[in-house]
Design an enzyme around this catalytic site. Structure first.
Site, PDB file in Angstrom:
ATOM      1  N   GLY A   1       9.137   2.370   7.097  1.00  0.00           N
ATOM      2  CA  GLY A   1       9.073   1.061   6.583  1.00  0.00           C
ATOM      3  C   GLY A   1       7.829   0.911   5.529  1.00  0.00           C
TER       4      GLY A   1
ATOM      5  N   LYS B   1       2.007  -3.540   8.746  1.00  0.00           N
ATOM      6  CA  LYS B   1       3.269  -2.627   8.773  1.00  0.00           C
ATOM      7  C   LYS B   1       4.380  -3.145   9.419  1.00  0.00           C
ATOM      8  CE  LYS B   1       2.658   1.730   9.974  1.00  0.00           C
ATOM      9  NZ  LYS B   1       2.163   2.913  10.882  1.00  0.00           N
TER      10      LYS B   1
ATOM     11  N   VAL C   1       3.812  -0.885   4.454  1.00  0.00           N
ATOM     12  CA  VAL C   1       2.323  -1.132   4.744  1.00  0.00           C
ATOM     13  C   VAL C   1       1.883  -2.158   3.512  1.00  0.00           C
ATOM     14  CG1 VAL C   1       0.211  -0.772   5.499  1.00  0.00           C
ATOM     15  CG2 VAL C   1       2.116   0.807   6.192  1.00  0.00           C
TER      16      VAL C   1
ATOM     17  N   ASP D   1      -0.230  13.442  16.045  1.00  0.00           N
ATOM     18  CA  ASP D   1       0.110  13.324  14.671  1.00  0.00           C
ATOM     19  C   ASP D   1      -1.026  13.356  13.492  1.00  0.00           C
ATOM     20  OD1 ASP D   1       1.641  14.007  12.289  1.00  0.00           O
ATOM     21  OD2 ASP D   1       2.191  12.046  11.979  1.00  0.00           O
TER      22      ASP D   1
ATOM     23  N   LEU E   1       0.875  -1.265  -0.245  1.00  0.00           N
ATOM     24  CA  LEU E   1       0.059   0.015  -0.002  1.00  0.00           C
ATOM     25  C   LEU E   1       0.775   1.438  -0.040  1.00  0.00           C
ATOM     26  CD1 LEU E   1      -2.648  -0.948   2.546  1.00  0.00           C
ATOM     27  CD2 LEU E   1      -3.040  -0.807   0.174  1.00  0.00           C
ATOM     28  N   GLY E   2       1.959   1.054   0.637  1.00  0.00           N
ATOM     29  CA  GLY E   2       2.813   2.277   0.528  1.00  0.00           C
ATOM     30  C   GLY E   2       4.001   1.955   1.341  1.00  0.00           C
ATOM     31  N   SER E   3       5.025   2.971   1.342  1.00  0.00           N
ATOM     32  CA  SER E   3       6.194   2.676   2.081  1.00  0.00           C
ATOM     33  C   SER E   3       6.955   4.099   2.417  1.00  0.00           C
ATOM     34  CB  SER E   3       7.264   1.930   1.173  1.00  0.00           C
ATOM     35  OG  SER E   3       7.614   2.675  -0.099  1.00  0.00           O
ATOM     36  N   GLY E   4       7.865   4.130   3.290  1.00  0.00           N
ATOM     37  CA  GLY E   4       8.461   5.482   3.622  1.00  0.00           C
ATOM     38  C   GLY E   4       9.527   5.129   4.727  1.00  0.00           C
ATOM     39  N   GLY E   5      10.142   6.293   5.364  1.00  0.00           N
ATOM     40  CA  GLY E   5      11.277   6.050   6.292  1.00  0.00           C
ATOM     41  C   GLY E   5      10.893   5.085   7.223  1.00  0.00           C
TER      42      GLY E   5
END
Length: 376
Positions: free
Chosen positions: A106, A121, A108, A229, A100-104
């Site tokens: 990790g 996640k 998902v 957040d 579904l997505g990724s970033g700093g």
């Protein structure tokens, strides 16, 4: 060892420890330390670092037809201590579908667990700030065992990882939906069906989504949990058109904040949505989430971004000059409803936290406004 539930193959590249889960080897000793020090506000049995074994935190147990239920104890595996059995994820039942997505933090993935759609996640170790990565992982579990329609529920979590992975652990969550509120506001969507978002976010829909979010906040605050957040990107919209607050990596428990009053530490979050007191390094309260909600409600209403310019200048102006997004648009001035909404938003982002409404009062005002307009 064969899977008890077959999983169809996917052409997407996914981590080996998921696609070949039956061959996973995990360390027999060691556990990621909790970033929270033991003190009178944090009982020993709640500290993840007390037990030296690798552990998981399962929150629901499988029952008939593969459904997940809260508050039941799964059958104990032969030869395992009661606590270790309760703390075991059934990795053979994890079946990835796509990322579904990724970033700093990790990545998902959409997946199934015991046949039920979930999001998984995988939290990466941050080589620059391992402590921050650990703190984020444990913060995600602040909502452990909590259940509410407007909160993305955690199903299970584990610090067990393959020996060759760069992961701190795995969190299995309720699948909250393909679309975030951010995508609905600004028009980008991962939904399989095209969505003309610019035509569908009416004032009635804004208020409906706002009430969903405030209901979630009211529940969190009643459990002494701060999200810290809150923003459109962290609000999922389910297939039933219900908003669910997600991503608790910056969340805090009020009792933990009281423990740290003598030694303040950095609170993560998104600068455009952070309350002035957070930017000044003061202790957070539930009113910090109300401030973030005010910015989010403004985004839903105007379909604009809150600020432009360098982050450090925006942060300084928010604190020193009471900078806020503009409330001068026609959507706020052309009708009595708009002016009421303007007053609600303005009350949410007051400079002094004590002057902001609580979630309960905010819920009442938004419901009264929603009832005063035509149905969606």
């Amino acid at each position: 060892m064969a899977r008890s539930t077959p999983c169809s193959q996917t052409s997407l590249a996914v981590p080996n420890h998921f696609s070949l889960v039956s061959h996973v080897t995990v360390p027999s000793e060691g556990v990621m330390p909790s970033p929270l020090s033991l003190c009178r506000c944090l009982p020993r049995e709640l500290s993840p670092s007390v037990d030296s074994r690798s552990c998981s935190i399962p929150l629901v147990a499988p029952r008939r037809a593969g459904k997940l239920f809260l508050g039941t104890t799964p059958p104990r595996a032969p030869g395992l201590p009661r606590r270790l059995a309760w703390f075991s994820i059934d990795w053979e039942q994890v079946c990835l579908m796509h990322r579904l997505g990724s970033g700093g933090f990790g990545s998902v993935y959409k997946a199934t667990y015991h046949g039920v759609p979930v999001a998984i996640k995988q939290v990466n170790k941050c080589t620059k700030d391992l402590r921050a990565s650990q703190r984020s992982f444990w913060a995600e579990l602040n909502i452990a065992r909590l259940r509410h329609d407007n909160i993305v529920r955690v199903v299970a979590a584990s610090t067990r990882t393959p020996e060759d992975s760069n992961s701190l652990g795995t969190i299995i969550m309720e699948f909250g939906g393909n679309v975030t509120l951010h995508q609905v506001i600004y028009g980008a969507t991962r939904s399989p069906e095209p969505l003309s978002c610019r035509e569908q976010l009416s004032l009635g829909k804004c208020l409906k989504y706002s009430l969903d979010v405030v209901n979630g906040l009211l529940f969190l605050h009643s459990q002494s949990i701060l999200h810290l957040d809150l923003k459109p990107a962290n609000i999922l919209i389910s297939e039933q058109d219900v908003c669910k607050i997600s991503d608790f990596g910056c969340s805090q428990k009020l009792q933990d904040l009281r423990c740290r009053q003598a030694s303040p530490h950095h609170i993560g979050g998104t600068y455009t949505h952070q309350a002035p007191e957070i930017l000044k390094g003061e202790i957070a309260t539930p009113k910090a989430d109300i401030y973030s909600f005010g910015i989010t409600l403004w985004q839903m209403t105007t379909r604009e971004v809150p600020y432009s310019g360098e982050p450090q200048y925006v942060q300084y102006a928010v604190v020193a000059y009471n900078l806020r997004p503009s409330l001068a648009g026609a959507v706020f001035t052309a009708s009595l409803t708009g002016k009421t909404l303007q007053n609600i938003i303005q009350s949410c982002w007051e400079a002094r936290a004590l002057q902001r409404p609580g979630a309960e009062l905010l819920q009442r005002d938004l419901k009264a406004l929603a009832d005063s307009i035509e149905p969606m």
